[in-house]
Design a protein around this motif. Structure first.
Motif, mmCIF file in Angstrom:
data_model
loop_
_atom_site.group_PDB
_atom_site.id
_atom_site.type_symbol
_atom_site.label_atom_id
_atom_site.label_comp_id
_atom_site.label_asym_id
_atom_site.label_seq_id
_atom_site.Cartn_x
_atom_site.Cartn_y
_atom_site.Cartn_z
ATOM 1 N N PRO A 7 36.229 60.632 28.632
ATOM 2 C CA PRO A 7 37.132 60.104 28.868
ATOM 3 C C PRO A 7 37.950 59.328 27.064
ATOM 4 O O PRO A 7 36.476 59.724 25.936
ATOM 5 C CB PRO A 7 36.093 58.874 28.966
ATOM 6 N N ARG A 8 38.273 59.528 26.778
ATOM 7 C CA ARG A 8 39.152 59.059 25.534
ATOM 8 C C ARG A 8 38.972 57.046 26.015
ATOM 9 O O ARG A 8 39.925 56.884 26.509
ATOM 10 C CB ARG A 8 40.263 60.149 25.038
ATOM 11 N N VAL A 9 40.170 56.932 24.166
ATOM 12 C CA VAL A 9 40.807 55.413 24.059
ATOM 13 C C VAL A 9 42.039 55.890 23.634
ATOM 14 O O VAL A 9 42.522 56.936 22.930
ATOM 15 C CB VAL A 9 39.812 54.885 23.158
ATOM 16 N N VAL A 10 42.659 55.669 24.937
ATOM 17 C CA VAL A 10 44.592 55.679 25.147
ATOM 18 C C VAL A 10 45.374 54.482 24.990
ATOM 19 O O VAL A 10 44.503 53.516 25.174
ATOM 20 C CB VAL A 10 45.058 56.196 26.174
ATOM 21 N N LEU A 11 46.191 54.937 24.014
ATOM 22 C CA LEU A 11 46.685 53.928 23.384
ATOM 23 C C LEU A 11 48.744 53.851 23.873
ATOM 24 O O LEU A 11 48.862 55.143 23.310
ATOM 25 C CB LEU A 11 46.794 52.804 21.975
ATOM 26 N N VAL A 12 49.093 53.382 24.724
ATOM 27 C CA VAL A 12 50.391 53.844 25.526
ATOM 28 C C VAL A 12 51.340 52.370 24.923
ATOM 29 O O VAL A 12 50.768 51.215 25.325
ATOM 30 C CB VAL A 12 50.399 53.556 26.630
ATOM 31 N N VAL A 67 42.776 47.391 19.436
ATOM 32 C CA VAL A 67 42.571 47.839 20.320
ATOM 33 C C VAL A 67 41.030 47.884 20.000
ATOM 34 O O VAL A 67 39.677 48.455 20.828
ATOM 35 C CB VAL A 67 43.192 49.054 20.777
ATOM 36 N N GLU A 68 40.549 48.806 18.675
ATOM 37 C CA GLU A 68 39.415 49.584 17.863
ATOM 38 C C GLU A 68 38.706 48.404 17.991
ATOM 39 O O GLU A 68 37.205 48.780 18.252
ATOM 40 C CB GLU A 68 39.957 49.408 16.828
ATOM 41 N N ALA A 69 38.407 47.331 18.204
ATOM 42 C CA ALA A 69 37.691 46.049 17.391
ATOM 43 C C ALA A 69 37.355 46.551 19.613
ATOM 44 O O ALA A 69 35.804 46.419 20.016
ATOM 45 C CB ALA A 69 38.346 44.315 17.856
ATOM 46 N N GLU A 70 37.940 46.249 20.566
ATOM 47 C CA GLU A 70 37.629 46.451 22.298
ATOM 48 C C GLU A 70 37.237 47.148 22.078
ATOM 49 O O GLU A 70 36.763 47.317 23.506
ATOM 50 C CB GLU A 70 39.003 45.933 22.911
ATOM 51 N N LEU A 71 37.807 48.656 22.390
ATOM 52 C CA LEU A 71 37.894 49.968 22.917
ATOM 53 C C LEU A 71 37.157 51.111 22.510
ATOM 54 O O LEU A 71 36.230 51.861 22.819
ATOM 55 C CB LEU A 71 39.028 50.286 23.206
ATOM 56 N N GLY A 72 37.391 51.266 20.879
ATOM 57 C CA GLY A 72 37.110 51.867 20.501
ATOM 58 C C GLY A 72 38.016 52.682 18.818
ATOM 59 O O GLY A 72 39.014 52.562 20.063
ATOM 60 N N PRO A 73 37.911 53.630 18.229
ATOM 61 C CA PRO A 73 39.626 53.999 17.607
ATOM 62 C C PRO A 73 39.866 54.924 18.588
ATOM 63 O O PRO A 73 39.732 55.572 19.465
ATOM 64 C CB PRO A 73 38.091 55.449 17.159
ATOM 65 N N VAL A 74 41.059 54.573 18.840
ATOM 66 C CA VAL A 74 42.454 55.448 19.518
ATOM 67 C C VAL A 74 42.245 57.067 19.258
ATOM 68 O O VAL A 74 42.749 57.405 17.714
ATOM 69 C CB VAL A 74 43.340 54.508 19.217
ATOM 70 N N GLU A 75 42.310 57.262 19.975
ATOM 71 C CA GLU A 75 42.181 58.678 20.192
ATOM 72 C C GLU A 75 43.587 59.508 20.793
ATOM 73 O O GLU A 75 43.730 60.667 20.449
ATOM 74 C CB GLU A 75 40.892 59.608 21.170
#
Length: 239
Positions: A7-12, A67-75
């Motif tokens: 699973p990755r941290v994704v930003l769309v 996003v970083e604060a809530e989910l982690g670094p964007v990958e």
């Protein structure tokens, strides 16, 4: 048996409707931790919504920080947000040109730039840019839009060369005519005309694009970078 996808941290970007919404939904269903930016409306259930106008560098930075604060670094970044201001060149104002370029091309640059440092630090990243078949074919009345979408190819391929040694890939997906709210208003005759030019004989579905994004975001696509992948039913082949 293939290893399970991590699973990755994704930003769309532009995840409230159309293709962007479908991408966010599919990646969330695949088990990723997904955030999506929006200017109005909402985002799919289970997706972290972040209000952001990508023409504002400050808002882009704030969106990433949230996003970083809530989910982690964007990958994984999917640069999808875009607008149109269609009109013939003779009638196109400087503002019509600038607004489209600033959102579609410069906005994608801002998002990619903000994502780069974290991806380089992690030695992993997926940058995926949503272009269009008209970026290669051209389109009367869309000089601004086609230019912005063609520019994404140069952006992604330059990033592929800059960032490849750090495990970061950069690819472009070029949708053809996809069934969305935007194509729904074209009218039956125009849709028939476009469909007749598509070798597969139909408009695409949002999930056709989302499935391609899911693959490019995956560990399985780790040796693909600098690619332009058309998902257009064959409409743009040869370009």
């Amino acid at each position: 048996m293939a290893a399970a996808q991590k699973p990755r941290v994704v930003l769309v970007t532009g995840g409230s409707k159309g293709i962007g919404r479908g991408i966010a939904q599919r990646l969330h269903a695949a088990g990723h931790r997904v955030a999506a930016t929006y200017r109005s409306g909402d985002v799919p259930a289970g997706v972290l919504g972040v209000q952001c106008d990508i023409t504002d560098p400050g808002q882009v930075d704030a969106a990433f920080s949230a996003v970083e604060a809530e989910l982690g670094p964007v990958e994984v970044v999917v640069a999808n947000a875009g607008i149109t201001r269609d009109t013939l060149l003779m009638r196109m104002s400087d503002d019509d040109w600038s607004a489209v370029i600033d959102t579609n091309l410069t906005g994608s640059f801002r998002v990619a730039k903000r994502a780069t440092r974290g991806m380089m630090r992690a030695r992993f990243g997926r940058m995926i840019f949503i272009s269009s078949v008209v970026g290669q074919l051209g389109s009367a009345g869309q000089v601004n839009y086609a230019s912005s979408k063609a520019g994404l190819v140069g952006l992604a391929r330059s990033l592929a060369r800059e960032l490849g040694s750090r495990g970061v890939t950069a690819n472009v997906v070029a949708p053809g005519f996809i069934e969305t709210d935007m194509t729904a208003v074209l009218g039956e005759d125009l849709v028939k005309k476009y469909t007749s030019q598509i070798p597969l004989g139909r408009l695409g579905a949002v999930d056709d694009i989302a499935a391609t994004i899911e693959f490019l975001a995956s560990d399985a696509a780790g040796y693909i970078t600098g690619a332009l992948i058309p998902v257009d039913g064959g409409l743009g082949m040869g370009h």
